[in-house]
Design a protein around this motif. Structure first.
Motif, PDB file in Angstrom:
ATOM      1  N   SER A   5     -26.338  16.131  53.576  1.00 14.99           N
ATOM      2  CA  SER A   5     -25.264  15.886  54.380  1.00 14.99           C
ATOM      3  C   SER A   5     -24.168  16.829  54.511  1.00 14.99           C
ATOM      4  O   SER A   5     -24.357  17.861  53.731  1.00 14.99           O
ATOM      5  N   LEU A   6     -23.257  16.888  55.520  1.00 16.04           N
ATOM      6  CA  LEU A   6     -22.235  17.706  55.625  1.00 16.04           C
ATOM      7  C   LEU A   6     -21.253  17.773  54.334  1.00 16.04           C
ATOM      8  O   LEU A   6     -21.003  18.814  53.603  1.00 16.04           O
ATOM      9  N   LEU A   7     -21.230  16.802  53.714  1.00 15.19           N
ATOM     10  CA  LEU A   7     -20.285  16.681  52.391  1.00 15.19           C
ATOM     11  C   LEU A   7     -21.135  17.372  51.442  1.00 15.19           C
ATOM     12  O   LEU A   7     -20.376  18.052  50.514  1.00 15.19           O
ATOM     13  N   GLU A  38     -20.308  15.525  61.482  1.00 19.68           N
ATOM     14  CA  GLU A  38     -21.615  15.878  60.763  1.00 19.68           C
ATOM     15  C   GLU A  38     -22.929  15.767  61.861  1.00 19.68           C
ATOM     16  O   GLU A  38     -23.677  16.406  61.474  1.00 19.68           O
ATOM     17  N   ARG A  39     -22.685  15.147  62.688  1.00 18.14           N
ATOM     18  CA  ARG A  39     -23.951  14.979  63.624  1.00 18.14           C
ATOM     19  C   ARG A  39     -23.993  16.184  64.609  1.00 18.14           C
ATOM     20  O   ARG A  39     -25.039  16.163  65.424  1.00 18.14           O
ATOM     21  N   ILE A  40     -22.891  16.793  64.681  1.00 19.27           N
ATOM     22  CA  ILE A  40     -23.025  18.104  65.679  1.00 19.27           C
ATOM     23  C   ILE A  40     -24.003  19.064  65.334  1.00 19.27           C
ATOM     24  O   ILE A  40     -24.787  19.399  66.588  1.00 19.27           O
ATOM     25  N   LEU A  41     -24.421  19.340  64.276  1.00 18.44           N
ATOM     26  CA  LEU A  41     -25.476  20.260  64.032  1.00 18.44           C
ATOM     27  C   LEU A  41     -26.416  19.800  62.825  1.00 18.44           C
ATOM     28  O   LEU A  41     -25.688  19.044  62.138  1.00 18.44           O
ATOM     29  N   PRO A  42     -27.831  20.085  62.885  1.00 18.74           N
ATOM     30  CA  PRO A  42     -28.704  19.589  61.917  1.00 18.74           C
ATOM     31  C   PRO A  42     -28.369  19.919  60.441  1.00 18.74           C
ATOM     32  O   PRO A  42     -27.809  21.306  60.577  1.00 18.74           O
ATOM     33  N   ASN A  70     -22.215  21.101  60.319  1.00 22.19           N
ATOM     34  CA  ASN A  70     -23.011  21.605  59.173  1.00 22.19           C
ATOM     35  C   ASN A  70     -23.266  23.243  59.740  1.00 22.19           C
ATOM     36  O   ASN A  70     -22.911  23.815  60.679  1.00 22.19           O
ATOM     37  N   LEU A  71     -23.816  23.863  58.688  1.00 23.33           N
ATOM     38  CA  LEU A  71     -23.832  25.449  58.643  1.00 23.33           C
ATOM     39  C   LEU A  71     -24.692  25.748  59.902  1.00 23.33           C
ATOM     40  O   LEU A  71     -25.912  25.261  59.998  1.00 23.33           O
ATOM     41  N   PRO A  72     -24.360  26.587  60.841  1.00 28.26           N
ATOM     42  CA  PRO A  72     -25.263  27.131  61.856  1.00 28.26           C
ATOM     43  C   PRO A  72     -25.945  28.349  61.333  1.00 28.26           C
ATOM     44  O   PRO A  72     -25.941  29.287  60.631  1.00 28.26           O
ATOM     45  N   ASN A  73     -27.095  27.916  62.046  1.00 28.11           N
ATOM     46  CA  ASN A  73     -28.192  29.346  61.903  1.00 28.11           C
ATOM     47  C   ASN A  73     -27.793  30.397  62.971  1.00 28.11           C
ATOM     48  O   ASN A  73     -27.867  29.817  64.211  1.00 28.11           O
TER      49      ASN A  73
END
Length: 214
Positions: A5-7, A38-42, A70-73
């Motif tokens: 998860s994001l957390l 949290e749902r913005i990015l996988p 979440n961390l972007p690629n």
């Protein structure tokens, strides 16, 4: 789907970078907007996956981007798109995004990069952005054998150049993309709809292996 998860990401990054991520973890745990963000990015891309992890741009990505999602690629977008995206994200971090007062509320306590940091961050993301496929080099992308790859991958970003990875590396990348598509397009726990087109990962991997870096 990976139980991440994001957390959890923020907890990990907080141990590496200090107060920024720790503050973000606490803020979103207490915020009614936390589940939305949290749902913005996988959550399938981890800190250890970042290219040039010791580069200033990588550290800035970890410092600023995980405040809100979440961390972007870097390979999410090609180089031409990243400057505009970074500019838009900085505006949001400054509370000046497209949601007006709500954006200010959502960004309360979020730090925004300086102008120099913004340039460094954008340059890093551009340097490691997705390299678009050149259809003239791979004419079979528009033939039946390239259809599964073309239709699946173009949903989220430009078609990647198969030379980006070796044949041995591509299956793991495709598997991660499959997780991303499930995250973005489905509510957790639902089943595929009967008759709905499904990913043909065997065909995708076969196309990529045929043209992969040797």
């Amino acid at each position: 789907m990976r139980a991440f998860s994001l957390l959890a990401l923020l907890a990990f990054v907080g141990g590496v970078l200090g107060d920024e991520a720790g503050d973000a973890r606490k803020r979103w745990a207490e915020s009614p907007h936390g589940p939305l963000l949290e749902r913005i990015l996988p959550p399938t891309f981890d800190a250890h996956d970042l290219p040039e992890p010791d580069a200033s741009g990588a550290k800035l990505t970890l410092r600023y981007c995980v405040q809100c999602h979440n961390l972007p690629n870097p390979a999410m977008h090609d180089a031409a798109k990243w400057p505009g995206i970074v500019e838009r994200m900085v505006e949001r971090m400054e509370g000046r995004g497209n949601l007006g007062t709500l954006m200010s509320e959502m960004m309360a306590g979020v730090s925004a990069p300086t102008s120099e940091e913004t340039r460094t961050l954008a340059a890093y993301l551009r340097r490691h952005g997705q390299k678009p496929l050149d259809a003239q080099r791979y004419p079979d992308v528009y033939r039946p054998e390239g259809e599964a790859f073309r239709l699946a991958c173009s949903q989220c970003h430009v078609l990647p150049d198969p030379q980006r990875h070796t044949a041995a590396e591509w299956p793991a990348v495709v598997a991660r993309m499959q997780e991303n598509m499930a995250w973005m397009n489905r509510v957790v726990g639902t089943k595929p709809v009967a008759g709905e087109p499904q990913l043909r990962t065997e065909e995708i991997n076969a196309f990529l292996a045929r043209h992969a870096r040797r």
